[in-house]
Design an enzyme around this catalytic site. Structure first.
Site, mmCIF file in Angstrom:
data_model
loop_
_atom_site.group_PDB
_atom_site.id
_atom_site.type_symbol
_atom_site.label_atom_id
_atom_site.label_comp_id
_atom_site.label_asym_id
_atom_site.label_seq_id
_atom_site.Cartn_x
_atom_site.Cartn_y
_atom_site.Cartn_z
ATOM 1 N N CYS A 1 6.654 33.189 7.397
ATOM 2 C CA CYS A 1 6.484 32.331 8.575
ATOM 3 C C CYS A 1 5.106 31.670 8.611
ATOM 4 C CB CYS A 1 6.727 33.106 9.861
ATOM 5 S SG CYS A 1 8.463 33.037 10.399
ATOM 6 N N HIS B 1 12.871 19.656 18.920
ATOM 7 C CA HIS B 1 12.458 18.712 17.876
ATOM 8 C C HIS B 1 10.962 18.418 17.894
ATOM 9 C CE1 HIS B 1 16.792 18.258 17.546
ATOM 10 N NE2 HIS B 1 16.571 17.754 16.356
ATOM 11 N N GLU C 1 15.616 33.873 16.835
ATOM 12 C CA GLU C 1 15.155 32.924 15.816
ATOM 13 C C GLU C 1 16.080 32.916 14.604
ATOM 14 O OE1 GLU C 1 11.138 34.365 15.000
ATOM 15 O OE2 GLU C 1 11.875 35.125 13.080
HETATM 16 ZN ZN LIG Z 1 9.468 31.221 11.865
#
Ligand SMILES: [Zn+2]
Length: 123
Positions: free
Chosen positions: A23, A67, A112
């Site tokens: 990440c 977005h 997520e």
């Molecule tokens: Zn992530």
């Protein structure tokens, strides 16, 4: 205690600073958001509140994230746009819009991926 839940979603990019792992690189998620609202009592109409009000308020908050590159947004200038912090940001924003006597946003869960989520709830 009564509990309502609605789900919604948004898509955005983020990059976790000082994080050792995948990440750290710029990437995106399609976050699925669960909004929980609780109340001890029902109104005369037999409802905690109209689902539509929760959905509209949630839509308003998520439009600010959808977005976007989350790291560039004001709520995440000084903290990583992790799912944990995203959940807390949505919790605080929605609480301001929806909380009234007896009716409270009680928890936000931010998925997520299909198998990983973070929640923020009323302390
Ligand atoms: Zn992530």
């Amino acid at each position: 205690m009564y509990e309502l839940k609605i789900t919604s979603q948004f898509s955005a990019a983020h990059q976790l600073r000082e994080f050792q792992g995948g990440c750290e690189k710029l990437h995106g998620h399609n976050w699925k958001i669960e909004v929980y609202v609780t109340s001890e009592n029902l109104g005369n109409d037999g409802l905690v509140t109209d689902f539509r009000l929760i959905k509209e308020a949630t839509k308003g908050v998520l439009e600010g994230l959808d977005h976007r590159f989350l790291n560039e947004l004001e709520p995440f200038e000084n903290q990583n746009p992790s799912s944990e912090n995203i959940a807390r940001h949505i919790f605080e924003s929605l609480s301001q819009k929806l909380n009234r006597t007896g009716v409270r946003v009680s928890k936000i869960t931010a998925w997520e991926s299909d198998s990983a989520c973070a929640s923020y709830m009323e302390p």
